[in-house]
Motif scaffolding. Structure first.
Motif, PDB file in Angstrom:
ATOM      1  N   ILE A 162     -14.055   8.696   6.564  1.00  0.00           N
ATOM      2  CA  ILE A 162     -14.801   9.951   6.611  1.00  0.00           C
ATOM      3  C   ILE A 162     -13.925  11.057   6.038  1.00  0.00           C
ATOM      4  CG2 ILE A 162     -14.063  10.539   8.964  1.00  0.00           C
ATOM      5  CD1 ILE A 162     -16.906  11.600   9.458  1.00  0.00           C
ATOM      6  N   CYS A 163     -14.547  11.998   5.337  1.00  0.00           N
ATOM      7  CA  CYS A 163     -13.799  13.122   4.773  1.00  0.00           C
ATOM      8  C   CYS A 163     -14.741  14.296   4.588  1.00  0.00           C
ATOM      9  CB  CYS A 163     -13.147  12.744   3.441  1.00  0.00           C
ATOM     10  SG  CYS A 163     -14.314  12.362   2.113  1.00  0.00           S
ATOM     11  N   ASP A 214     -25.525  18.301   7.338  1.00  0.00           N
ATOM     12  CA  ASP A 214     -25.278  19.668   6.853  1.00  0.00           C
ATOM     13  C   ASP A 214     -24.571  19.691   5.508  1.00  0.00           C
ATOM     14  OD1 ASP A 214     -22.704  18.916   7.478  1.00  0.00           O
ATOM     15  OD2 ASP A 214     -22.383  20.443   9.021  1.00  0.00           O
ATOM     16  N   GLY A 215     -24.340  18.498   4.927  1.00  0.00           N
ATOM     17  CA  GLY A 215     -23.752  18.410   3.601  1.00  0.00           C
ATOM     18  C   GLY A 215     -22.264  18.650   3.531  1.00  0.00           C
ATOM     19  N   THR A 216     -21.592  18.797   4.655  1.00  0.00           N
ATOM     20  CA  THR A 216     -20.167  19.157   4.638  1.00  0.00           C
ATOM     21  C   THR A 216     -19.228  17.958   4.655  1.00  0.00           C
ATOM     22  OG1 THR A 216     -20.010  19.326   7.054  1.00  0.00           O
ATOM     23  CG2 THR A 216     -20.678  21.312   5.843  1.00  0.00           C
ATOM     24  N   LYS A 217     -19.726  16.766   5.030  1.00  0.00           N
ATOM     25  CA  LYS A 217     -18.861  15.591   5.163  1.00  0.00           C
ATOM     26  C   LYS A 217     -19.439  14.408   4.398  1.00  0.00           C
ATOM     27  CE  LYS A 217     -16.952  16.678   9.746  1.00  0.00           C
ATOM     28  NZ  LYS A 217     -17.584  18.006   9.859  1.00  0.00           N
ATOM     29  N   LEU A 218     -18.580  13.428   4.156  1.00  0.00           N
ATOM     30  CA  LEU A 218     -18.984  12.164   3.549  1.00  0.00           C
ATOM     31  C   LEU A 218     -18.516  11.019   4.420  1.00  0.00           C
ATOM     32  CD1 LEU A 218     -17.985  12.815  -0.177  1.00  0.00           C
ATOM     33  CD2 LEU A 218     -20.327  12.574   0.683  1.00  0.00           C
ATOM     34  N   ILE A 219     -19.357  10.023   4.566  1.00  0.00           N
ATOM     35  CA  ILE A 219     -18.992   8.770   5.235  1.00  0.00           C
ATOM     36  C   ILE A 219     -19.151   7.660   4.203  1.00  0.00           C
ATOM     37  CG2 ILE A 219     -21.348   8.448   6.149  1.00  0.00           C
ATOM     38  CD1 ILE A 219     -18.100   7.384   7.925  1.00  0.00           C
ATOM     39  N   PHE A 220     -18.186   6.721   4.164  1.00  0.00           N
ATOM     40  CA  PHE A 220     -18.257   5.670   3.157  1.00  0.00           C
ATOM     41  C   PHE A 220     -17.478   4.448   3.614  1.00  0.00           C
ATOM     42  CE2 PHE A 220     -14.624   8.321   2.159  1.00  0.00           C
ATOM     43  CZ  PHE A 220     -13.630   7.453   1.751  1.00  0.00           C
ATOM     44  N   ARG A 221     -17.660   3.355   2.886  1.00  0.00           N
ATOM     45  CA  ARG A 221     -16.933   2.106   3.154  1.00  0.00           C
ATOM     46  C   ARG A 221     -15.792   1.991   2.162  1.00  0.00           C
ATOM     47  NH1 ARG A 221     -21.815  -0.548   0.419  1.00  0.00           N
ATOM     48  NH2 ARG A 221     -21.135  -0.744  -1.737  1.00  0.00           N
ATOM     49  N   SER A 222     -14.750   1.293   2.575  1.00  0.00           N
ATOM     50  CA  SER A 222     -13.634   1.102   1.665  1.00  0.00           C
ATOM     51  C   SER A 222     -12.881  -0.178   1.985  1.00  0.00           C
ATOM     52  CB  SER A 222     -12.660   2.284   1.746  1.00  0.00           C
ATOM     53  OG  SER A 222     -11.594   2.100   0.822  1.00  0.00           O
ATOM     54  N   SER A 223     -12.452  -0.851   0.929  1.00  0.00           N
ATOM     55  CA  SER A 223     -11.460  -1.922   1.060  1.00  0.00           C
ATOM     56  C   SER A 223     -10.141  -1.332   0.584  1.00  0.00           C
ATOM     57  CB  SER A 223     -11.850  -3.128   0.190  1.00  0.00           C
ATOM     58  OG  SER A 223     -11.813  -2.798  -1.181  1.00  0.00           O
ATOM     59  N   ARG A 274      -9.850  10.473   6.554  1.00  0.00           N
ATOM     60  CA  ARG A 274      -9.275   9.655   7.623  1.00  0.00           C
ATOM     61  C   ARG A 274     -10.115   8.400   7.816  1.00  0.00           C
ATOM     62  NH1 ARG A 274     -12.414  10.960  12.206  1.00  0.00           N
ATOM     63  NH2 ARG A 274     -13.630  12.879  11.899  1.00  0.00           N
ATOM     64  N   GLN A 275      -9.457   7.374   8.339  1.00  0.00           N
ATOM     65  CA  GLN A 275     -10.134   6.114   8.628  1.00  0.00           C
ATOM     66  C   GLN A 275     -10.884   6.236   9.940  1.00  0.00           C
ATOM     67  OE1 GLN A 275      -7.617   2.695   8.139  1.00  0.00           O
ATOM     68  NE2 GLN A 275      -9.017   1.325   9.257  1.00  0.00           N
ATOM     69  N   LEU A 276     -12.157   5.856   9.939  1.00  0.00           N
ATOM     70  CA  LEU A 276     -12.987   5.985  11.130  1.00  0.00           C
ATOM     71  C   LEU A 276     -12.988   4.717  11.969  1.00  0.00           C
ATOM     72  CD1 LEU A 276     -14.987   7.680  12.793  1.00  0.00           C
ATOM     73  CD2 LEU A 276     -16.815   6.777  11.345  1.00  0.00           C
ATOM     74  N   THR A 277     -13.058   3.549  11.334  1.00  0.00           N
ATOM     75  CA  THR A 277     -13.071   2.285  12.080  1.00  0.00           C
ATOM     76  C   THR A 277     -11.833   1.468  11.764  1.00  0.00           C
ATOM     77  OG1 THR A 277     -14.279   1.062  10.355  1.00  0.00           O
ATOM     78  CG2 THR A 277     -15.602   2.211  12.037  1.00  0.00           C
ATOM     79  N   LEU A 290     -23.318   2.229  16.617  1.00  0.00           N
ATOM     80  CA  LEU A 290     -23.098   3.671  16.592  1.00  0.00           C
ATOM     81  C   LEU A 290     -21.645   3.966  16.956  1.00  0.00           C
ATOM     82  CD1 LEU A 290     -26.158   5.358  18.382  1.00  0.00           C
ATOM     83  CD2 LEU A 290     -25.326   5.915  16.085  1.00  0.00           C
ATOM     84  N   ILE A 291     -21.072   4.969  16.324  1.00  0.00           N
ATOM     85  CA  ILE A 291     -19.728   5.404  16.671  1.00  0.00           C
ATOM     86  C   ILE A 291     -19.643   6.916  16.467  1.00  0.00           C
ATOM     87  CG2 ILE A 291     -18.762   5.063  14.349  1.00  0.00           C
ATOM     88  CD1 ILE A 291     -16.194   4.036  15.713  1.00  0.00           C
ATOM     89  N   ASP A 292     -18.928   7.607  17.346  1.00  0.00           N
ATOM     90  CA  ASP A 292     -18.716   9.038  17.173  1.00  0.00           C
ATOM     91  C   ASP A 292     -17.831   9.288  15.957  1.00  0.00           C
ATOM     92  OD1 ASP A 292     -20.165   9.335  19.477  1.00  0.00           O
ATOM     93  OD2 ASP A 292     -18.444   9.909  20.736  1.00  0.00           O
ATOM     94  N   ILE A 293     -17.933  10.469  15.364  1.00  0.00           N
ATOM     95  CA  ILE A 293     -17.148  10.739  14.154  1.00  0.00           C
ATOM     96  C   ILE A 293     -15.660  10.921  14.449  1.00  0.00           C
ATOM     97  CG2 ILE A 293     -19.088  11.682  12.851  1.00  0.00           C
ATOM     98  CD1 ILE A 293     -18.021  14.470  13.462  1.00  0.00           C
ATOM     99  N   ASP A 294     -15.291  10.906  15.745  1.00  0.00           N
ATOM    100  CA  ASP A 294     -13.864  10.878  16.091  1.00  0.00           C
ATOM    101  C   ASP A 294     -13.392   9.458  16.373  1.00  0.00           C
ATOM    102  OD1 ASP A 294     -14.995  10.328  18.551  1.00  0.00           O
ATOM    103  OD2 ASP A 294     -14.164  12.077  19.567  1.00  0.00           O
ATOM    104  N   GLY A 295     -14.260   8.468  16.128  1.00  0.00           N
ATOM    105  CA  GLY A 295     -13.900   7.065  16.298  1.00  0.00           C
ATOM    106  C   GLY A 295     -14.070   6.533  17.703  1.00  0.00           C
ATOM    107  N   LYS A 296     -14.646   7.323  18.601  1.00  0.00           N
ATOM    108  CA  LYS A 296     -14.827   6.913  19.989  1.00  0.00           C
ATOM    109  C   LYS A 296     -16.266   6.469  20.252  1.00  0.00           C
ATOM    110  CE  LYS A 296     -11.244  10.130  21.604  1.00  0.00           C
ATOM    111  NZ  LYS A 296     -10.959  11.308  22.474  1.00  0.00           N
TER     112      LYS A 296
END
Length: 367
Positions: free
Chosen positions: A266-267, A228-237, A275-278, A314-320
């Motif tokens: 994710i933000c 829906d274009g409202t969030k971003l998922i990305f990798r980070s060190s 927030r950190q997802l994993t 696969l992981i839920d966007i709440d980290g579960k």
């Protein structure tokens, strides 16, 4: 998105225990082979699986908005390239070494991270060709550690499907790359060093209204919008200790990053609610939203003591509810769902005869 494929290939001693004995059909572009045995027994999300390239390193395949075509990068020397260039194919095609798909980049410099524009008639991608028309060197190790080059000559371009560049979207000093387009068709997210660090930025589809999204020390990259274009998922060190921070800054000053310790973040699309997802350890990367927008599919080696294999999770966007999706003994990464949610394209070392090739596969997805 700088690729870990080449690095990993140097590490892997590949073996194949699969039997390819099923039917073969012909396509206009070459032999299309579909093997049920490409799917490991535990891979229950794959209803069917089709290999669509045979040879070279093929990765980062992305669907057109109408799901009829794919654009991807390849360094298959039998297609007449010396380093990664962009190619386009119909989603139902297969390409062998003997028949190359149309190239839609210039053939100069090194390219990365192509993505379709909403009109399905143009693509964006990053290229180094303005800095040098030759392929840049690709360092793979620094002080015994694996690294990615961050070429400061990368800029982001728009091209038509005949390979003609029609617009340059970035012209800042430093690295501008890793662009992806919102499913809403209004925004582009990309990674840049214009602030002195590797941060995420968004801009309008025409390159206007550039906004910085992240601002913490570390490599923020490989970002994708939610459906829906409202969030971003990305990798980070995100270096924490004094030693980690110094090492990160020293490498970045040389145009390098170390990709072996990354987590997913994710933000919101404006950078808020970050927030950190994993928190799995090792390298967690190439995330992509599930069509529901409530889960993320990504590649990780967190279960791997030797650094490989990489599998999809696969992981839920709440980290579960972390769940393993692929069960390869080598490398599965770059998962991307079609816009209708029916198919998944990804890159894998499976069925490469024990060699080093990384090929594209299309799975018929089932939840």
């Amino acid at each position: 998105m700088n690729r870990i494929v080449t690095i990993l290939i140097l590490l892997l001693t590949l073996s194949s225990c699969k039997n390819e004995t099923n039917t073969t059909t012909e396509a206009t572009s070459g032999a299309t082979k579909t093997y049920d045995s490409l799917i490991y027994p535990e891979e229950t999300h794959f209803k069917s699986l089709r290999q669509v390239t045979y040879g070279g390193d093929n990765a980062e395949a992305y669907w057109s908005f109408d799901d009829k075509q794919l654009v991807f990068q390849s360094n298959n020397t039998k297609w007449g390239v010396e380093c990664d260039q962009m190619f386009i194919m119909n989603a139902n095609q297969t390409f062998t070494d003997s028949i190359a798909p149309p190239m839609v980049s210039t053939g100069k410099g090194r390219t990365t991270c192509s993505y379709f524009m909403p009109d399905n008639k143009h693509i964006i991608y990053a290229s180094t060709h303005l800095g040098d028309e030759a392929c840049p060197e690709t360092p793979l190790r620094k002080n015994g550690k694996y690294i990615w080059p961050i070429y400061d000559s990368y800029d982001i371009f728009v091209a038509d499907l005949e390979g003609n560049i029609v617009k340059q979207l970035t012209n800042e000093v430093g690295y501008d790359a890793e662009p992806t387009v919102s499913p809403k068709g209004d925004k582009i997210v990309f990674t840049s060093t214009r602030s002195g660090d590797l941060e995420l930025y968004t801009m309008n589809i025409d390159g206007s209204d550039v906004k910085q999204i992240t601002n913490e020390l570390g490599y923020d990259g490989g970002a994708f919008f939610s459906p829906d274009g409202t969030k971003l998922i990305f990798r980070s060190s995100r270096p924490k200790t004094e030693e980690e921070i110094k090492n990160y800054k020293d490498l970045l000053a040389e145009g390098l990053v170390e990709p072996t310790d990354m987590e997913l973040y994710i933000c919101n699309a404006d950078g808020s609610d970050l927030r950190q997802l994993t928190d799995l350890g090792n390298a967690n990367w190439s995330p992509f939203f599930h069509p529901s927008g409530e889960k993320v599919l990504f590649s990780s080696n967190f279960e791997s003591e030797r650094g490989f294999p990489f599998n999809l999770y696969l992981i839920d966007i709440d980290g579960k509810n972390l769940k393993r999706v692929t069960h390869s003994e080598t490398f599965d990464a770059f998962p991307v769902f079609s816009n209708d949610g029916k198919y998944l394209v990804f890159s894998s070392n499976r069925n490469n005869g024990g060699g080093r090739d990384t090929n594209l596969f299309i799975a018929e997805w089932q939840d």
